[in-house]
Design a protein around this motif. Structure first.
Motif, PDB file in Angstrom:
ATOM      1  N   SER A 234     -36.629  -5.620  28.247  1.00 19.94           N
ATOM      2  CA  SER A 234     -38.078  -5.387  28.191  1.00 19.94           C
ATOM      3  C   SER A 234     -38.861  -6.345  29.059  1.00 19.94           C
ATOM      4  CB  SER A 234     -38.565  -5.513  26.739  1.00 19.94           C
ATOM      5  OG  SER A 234     -38.342  -6.840  26.250  1.00 19.94           O
ATOM      6  N   THR A 235     -38.192  -7.360  29.619  1.00 16.50           N
ATOM      7  CA  THR A 235     -38.916  -8.371  30.395  1.00 16.50           C
ATOM      8  C   THR A 235     -38.711  -8.248  31.900  1.00 16.50           C
ATOM      9  OG1 THR A 235     -37.061  -9.878  29.934  1.00 16.50           O
ATOM     10  CG2 THR A 235     -39.026 -10.068  28.534  1.00 16.50           C
ATOM     11  N   ASP A 236     -37.977  -7.212  32.336  1.00 19.18           N
ATOM     12  CA  ASP A 236     -37.838  -7.004  33.785  1.00 19.18           C
ATOM     13  C   ASP A 236     -38.012  -5.537  34.171  1.00 19.18           C
ATOM     14  OD1 ASP A 236     -35.486  -5.769  33.024  1.00 19.18           O
ATOM     15  OD2 ASP A 236     -34.151  -7.056  34.189  1.00 19.18           O
ATOM     16  N   GLY A 237     -38.704  -4.789  33.320  1.00 15.56           N
ATOM     17  CA  GLY A 237     -38.974  -3.394  33.626  1.00 15.56           C
ATOM     18  C   GLY A 237     -37.782  -2.479  33.438  1.00 15.56           C
ATOM     19  N   GLY A 238     -36.797  -2.883  32.641  1.00 14.57           N
ATOM     20  CA  GLY A 238     -35.610  -2.060  32.429  1.00 14.57           C
ATOM     21  C   GLY A 238     -34.604  -2.140  33.549  1.00 14.57           C
ATOM     22  N   ALA A 239     -34.672  -3.215  34.351  1.00 19.08           N
ATOM     23  CA  ALA A 239     -33.775  -3.364  35.503  1.00 19.08           C
ATOM     24  C   ALA A 239     -32.479  -4.082  35.152  1.00 19.08           C
ATOM     25  CB  ALA A 239     -34.489  -4.122  36.618  1.00 19.08           C
ATOM     26  N   SER A 240     -32.235  -4.331  33.852  1.00 17.36           N
ATOM     27  CA  SER A 240     -30.984  -4.958  33.418  1.00 17.36           C
ATOM     28  C   SER A 240     -30.825  -4.727  31.925  1.00 17.36           C
ATOM     29  CB  SER A 240     -30.990  -6.463  33.727  1.00 17.36           C
ATOM     30  OG  SER A 240     -31.895  -7.147  32.874  1.00 17.36           O
ATOM     31  N   ALA A 241     -29.772  -5.303  31.349  1.00 11.25           N
ATOM     32  CA  ALA A 241     -29.579  -5.311  29.906  1.00 11.25           C
ATOM     33  C   ALA A 241     -29.830  -6.729  29.415  1.00 11.25           C
ATOM     34  CB  ALA A 241     -28.160  -4.872  29.548  1.00 11.25           C
ATOM     35  N   CYS A 242     -30.747  -6.885  28.466  1.00 13.09           N
ATOM     36  CA  CYS A 242     -31.030  -8.220  27.938  1.00 13.09           C
ATOM     37  C   CYS A 242     -31.815  -8.107  26.637  1.00 13.09           C
ATOM     38  CB  CYS A 242     -31.771  -9.069  28.975  1.00 13.09           C
ATOM     39  SG  CYS A 242     -33.559  -8.854  29.044  1.00 13.09           S
ATOM     40  N   PRO A 243     -31.712  -9.133  25.764  1.00 13.77           N
ATOM     41  CA  PRO A 243     -30.844 -10.300  25.943  1.00 13.77           C
ATOM     42  C   PRO A 243     -29.389  -9.937  25.621  1.00 13.77           C
ATOM     43  CG  PRO A 243     -31.962 -10.431  23.847  1.00 13.77           C
ATOM     44  CD  PRO A 243     -32.509  -9.218  24.525  1.00 13.77           C
ATOM     45  N   GLU A 244     -28.466 -10.601  26.272  1.00 13.64           N
ATOM     46  CA  GLU A 244     -27.052 -10.380  26.034  1.00 13.64           C
ATOM     47  C   GLU A 244     -26.342 -11.714  26.047  1.00 13.64           C
ATOM     48  OE1 GLU A 244     -24.602  -9.206  24.512  1.00 13.64           O
ATOM     49  OE2 GLU A 244     -24.865  -7.148  25.236  1.00 13.64           O
ATOM     50  N   ALA A 245     -25.129 -11.716  25.508  1.00 12.54           N
ATOM     51  CA  ALA A 245     -24.362 -12.952  25.331  1.00 12.54           C
ATOM     52  C   ALA A 245     -23.640 -13.320  26.622  1.00 12.54           C
ATOM     53  CB  ALA A 245     -23.367 -12.781  24.194  1.00 12.54           C
ATOM     54  N   TRP A 246     -24.051 -14.428  27.228  1.00 16.39           N
ATOM     55  CA  TRP A 246     -23.397 -14.968  28.427  1.00 16.39           C
ATOM     56  C   TRP A 246     -22.642 -16.226  28.031  1.00 16.39           C
ATOM     57  CZ3 TRP A 246     -24.141 -13.287  33.709  1.00 16.39           C
ATOM     58  CH2 TRP A 246     -24.942 -12.133  33.823  1.00 16.39           C
TER      59      TRP A 246
ATOM     60  N   GLY B 252     -13.020 -20.851  46.387  1.00 18.53           N
ATOM     61  CA  GLY B 252     -12.871 -21.834  45.324  1.00 18.53           C
ATOM     62  C   GLY B 252     -12.861 -21.198  43.951  1.00 18.53           C
ATOM     63  N   ASP B 253     -12.678 -22.026  42.938  1.00 22.03           N
ATOM     64  CA  ASP B 253     -12.770 -21.560  41.557  1.00 22.03           C
ATOM     65  C   ASP B 253     -13.580 -22.567  40.769  1.00 22.03           C
ATOM     66  OD1 ASP B 253     -10.654 -23.451  41.782  1.00 22.03           O
ATOM     67  OD2 ASP B 253      -9.903 -22.831  39.820  1.00 22.03           O
ATOM     68  N   ARG B 254     -14.413 -22.066  39.858  1.00 20.29           N
ATOM     69  CA  ARG B 254     -15.240 -22.961  39.063  1.00 20.29           C
ATOM     70  C   ARG B 254     -15.763 -22.241  37.830  1.00 20.29           C
ATOM     71  NH1 ARG B 254     -20.930 -22.773  40.600  1.00 20.29           N
ATOM     72  NH2 ARG B 254     -21.306 -21.346  42.359  1.00 20.29           N
ATOM     73  N   ALA B 255     -16.311 -23.008  36.910  1.00 23.13           N
ATOM     74  CA  ALA B 255     -16.884 -22.453  35.692  1.00 23.13           C
ATOM     75  C   ALA B 255     -18.262 -21.874  35.993  1.00 23.13           C
ATOM     76  CB  ALA B 255     -16.991 -23.530  34.621  1.00 23.13           C
ATOM     77  N   MET B 256     -18.455 -20.615  35.607  1.00 20.06           N
ATOM     78  CA  MET B 256     -19.727 -19.938  35.828  1.00 20.06           C
ATOM     79  C   MET B 256     -20.019 -19.055  34.619  1.00 20.06           C
ATOM     80  SD  MET B 256     -19.309 -18.835  39.845  1.00 20.06           S
ATOM     81  CE  MET B 256     -21.063 -18.510  40.074  1.00 20.06           C
ATOM     82  N   LEU B 257     -21.255 -18.631  34.487  1.00 20.50           N
ATOM     83  CA  LEU B 257     -21.644 -17.767  33.380  1.00 20.50           C
ATOM     84  C   LEU B 257     -21.279 -16.318  33.660  1.00 20.50           C
ATOM     85  CD1 LEU B 257     -25.162 -19.293  32.617  1.00 20.50           C
ATOM     86  CD2 LEU B 257     -23.183 -19.327  31.072  1.00 20.50           C
ATOM     87  N   GLY B 258     -20.829 -15.610  32.630  1.00 19.87           N
ATOM     88  CA  GLY B 258     -20.539 -14.190  32.726  1.00 19.87           C
ATOM     89  C   GLY B 258     -20.553 -13.580  31.344  1.00 19.87           C
ATOM     90  N   VAL B 259     -20.577 -12.254  31.281  1.00 26.97           N
ATOM     91  CA  VAL B 259     -20.546 -11.548  29.999  1.00 26.97           C
ATOM     92  C   VAL B 259     -19.157 -10.965  29.805  1.00 26.97           C
ATOM     93  CG1 VAL B 259     -21.484  -9.664  28.628  1.00 26.97           C
ATOM     94  CG2 VAL B 259     -23.006 -11.022  30.081  1.00 26.97           C
ATOM     95  N   ALA B 260     -18.468 -11.398  28.764  1.00 28.82           N
ATOM     96  CA  ALA B 260     -17.135 -10.897  28.448  1.00 28.82           C
ATOM     97  C   ALA B 260     -17.022 -10.458  26.994  1.00 28.82           C
ATOM     98  CB  ALA B 260     -16.084 -11.977  28.730  1.00 28.82           C
ATOM     99  N   HIS B 261     -17.993 -10.840  26.174  1.00 28.19           N
ATOM    100  CA  HIS B 261     -18.028 -10.449  24.764  1.00 28.19           C
ATOM    101  C   HIS B 261     -19.431  -9.928  24.434  1.00 28.19           C
ATOM    102  CE1 HIS B 261     -14.645 -13.329  24.926  1.00 28.19           C
ATOM    103  NE2 HIS B 261     -14.135 -12.644  23.922  1.00 28.19           N
ATOM    104  N   ALA B 262     -19.823  -8.866  25.114  1.00 22.02           N
ATOM    105  CA  ALA B 262     -21.155  -8.299  24.904  1.00 22.02           C
ATOM    106  C   ALA B 262     -21.334  -7.912  23.443  1.00 22.02           C
ATOM    107  CB  ALA B 262     -21.355  -7.089  25.809  1.00 22.02           C
ATOM    108  N   GLU B 263     -22.550  -8.111  22.949  1.00 21.08           N
ATOM    109  CA  GLU B 263     -22.830  -7.874  21.534  1.00 21.08           C
ATOM    110  C   GLU B 263     -23.426  -6.498  21.252  1.00 21.08           C
ATOM    111  OE1 GLU B 263     -23.718 -12.589  20.461  1.00 21.08           O
ATOM    112  OE2 GLU B 263     -25.399 -11.169  20.639  1.00 21.08           O
ATOM    113  N   HIS B 264     -23.906  -5.810  22.288  1.00 22.12           N
ATOM    114  CA  HIS B 264     -24.637  -4.572  22.064  1.00 22.12           C
ATOM    115  C   HIS B 264     -23.934  -3.371  22.706  1.00 22.12           C
ATOM    116  CE1 HIS B 264     -27.902  -7.080  20.652  1.00 22.12           C
ATOM    117  NE2 HIS B 264     -27.869  -7.755  21.779  1.00 22.12           N
TER     118      HIS B 264
END
Length: 440
Positions: free
Chosen positions: A299-311, A280-292
């Motif tokens: 800092s809130t998951d032990g460095g296991a991702s990049a955040c906060p970022e623009a979704w 199927g196809d549907r609207a979902m969140l993703g990062v396409a215009h990252a700000e950094h």
């Protein structure tokens, strides 16, 4: 839309009305996505572990796991993305002659650009066509050289400290496409393709850190023939040996990392080795215009991702990939769910499931859209905007082990990082001799 698709595919004519219709469809898609966004999340919202349920139906199960475990999301308005003009021109010129082979596994008549620019979700072969669009996507078409990026492996979790288990630094992550070239000569096909049938060449070397792996490297060739597997070689300076690798290893975890070569840059396995099902196809969140750039260590998951970022809300095609019957015994994954952005034709994320059907690995890619990879670039500057990958993470959701990569790196000397379609590498880079000589 289906009538327009039929007309263009039948006649090969990209008339002004056809282009106008496509533009209207694109605008309506953005409006539809924005409407969906208002119904669930809105620009200005910040999604955290505390209110993760607001995004449950707007992300994959693997991404939802990441949010529950500390990755935050800043919701922003949906932005539009256009293809690089040379890629768009090649699509208009060549796409009308492209079709699937009689067994629906391979491409026939492909030269450059996107193979299937007009997707009909009612087409029985829509999933396979989406995956061939993934192979020849606008992100990287001719050559690329990602210089000096780094990664950190951690056991992530909600409010865990950033205890880095392993730090990686790589000298080059580079590729050269022989088919579909639109910006750098030779175009659109390197003459070497007729001799070797190599579609693309890939090299990752030298490893600069950790010290135990310093100097190691990896080279991979992909071929046009549906039944010919990739050629893969690695170099270990410790025993000074070039090793020929088993192709099946490319879909498995490598060393202490959760990254595997089939997912270094989205879904990158050999297309013909999988069966595809359109979900199927549907609207979902993703990062396409990252700000950094460099990305921010979360800092809130032990460095296991990049955040906060623009979704933002994106329209996504969802495809299930499963190994073909003859390869099932070699695969650790039972299935892979691919979430394909229908505008930029790259995957914001992918979920992999084990043979028991349990969620196993999640991969997320953060991309940005601009005319240079970093704001202060001096060399890699383009006359148009294009997508750049600025961060990526692979997570074993069954253990919490994650490897987060930063492009450009957090501790590396090279700041521009990406050199895309600039002739930065040629075929001589992708040889075992070059890999051995580059080892420090």
């Amino acid at each position: 839309m289906e009538q327009l698709s039929s007309y263009v595919r039948r006649t090969g004519e990209w008339t002004a009305p056809a282009r106008m219709a496509l533009a209207v469809v694109a605008v309506l898609t953005v409006i539809a996505i924005a409407a969906a966004a208002r119904a669930d999340v809105k620009p200005g919202d910040v999604i955290t572990a505390a209110n993760a349920s607001k995004a449950r139906d707007l992300v994959s199960p693997g991404v939802y796991y990441k949010v529950e475990n500390g990755m935050s999301m800043k919701i922003v308005p949906t932005g539009q993305i256009d293809w690089p003009p040379p890629y768009k021109d090649a699509t208009e010129k060549y796409s009308a002659q492209v079709r699937l082979s009689h067994d629906n596994r391979s491409l026939v008549g492909y030269v450059a650009g996107q193979p299937f620019p007009l997707i009909d979700t009612n087409d029985p072969q829509v999933a396979t066509k989406i995956m061939w669009n993934n192979v020849f996507r606008p992100l990287l078409t001719d050559d690329y050289d990602l210089r000096f990026y780094d990664c950190e492996s951690v056991y992530g979790g909600l409010n865990k400290p950033n205890n880095v288990i392993q730090y990686y630094q790589i000298g080059h992550y580079a590729g050269y496409d022989l088919v579909g070239r639109v910006e750098v000569e030779p175009m659109p096909v390197d003459p070497d393709f007729k001799k070797t049938n190599r579609l693309w060449l890939f090299g990752l070397y030298p490893v600069l850190s950790p010290q135990a792996e310093r100097g190691e490297g990896f080279i991979r060739f992909r071929y046009e023939q549906p039944d010919r597997g990739d050629d893969d070689w690695s170099w270990n300076p410790g025993d000074r040996r070039i090793r020929r690798l088993n192709e099946a290893l490319q879909s498995t975890e490598t060393g202490a990392q959760t990254w595997n070569p089939d997912h270094y840059s989205g879904f990158n396995a050999k297309t013909e080795e999988y069966n595809y099902k359109f979900l199927g196809d549907r609207a979902m969140l993703g990062v396409a215009h990252a700000e950094h750039s460099p990305e921010l260590k979360c800092s809130t998951d032990g460095g296991a991702s990049a955040c906060p970022e623009a979704w933002e809300m994106r329209n996504m095609y969802i495809v299930e990939a499963s190994p073909r019957r003859e390869l099932i015994s070699q695969a650790l994954q039972g299935k892979t769910i691919i979430y394909m952005d229908s505008e930029m034709w790259y995957q914001p994320y992918i979920d992999e499931y084990d043979q028991k059907g349990q969620l196993w690995l999640n991969h997320i890619w953060w991309t940005t859209y601009r005319d240079r990879p970093v704001p202060d670039a001096r060399v890699a500057i383009y006359p148009f905007k294009r997508e750049f990958e600025v961060g990526a993470v692979s997570t074993d959701v069954q253990s919490g082990f994650a490897t987060m990569c930063y492009l450009p790196g957090l501790q590396t000397p090279e700041r521009e990082c990406w050199y895309i379609n600039m002739g930065a590498v040629d075929k001589s880079f992708f040889t075992t001799d070059a890999m051995v000589k580059a080892a420090p």
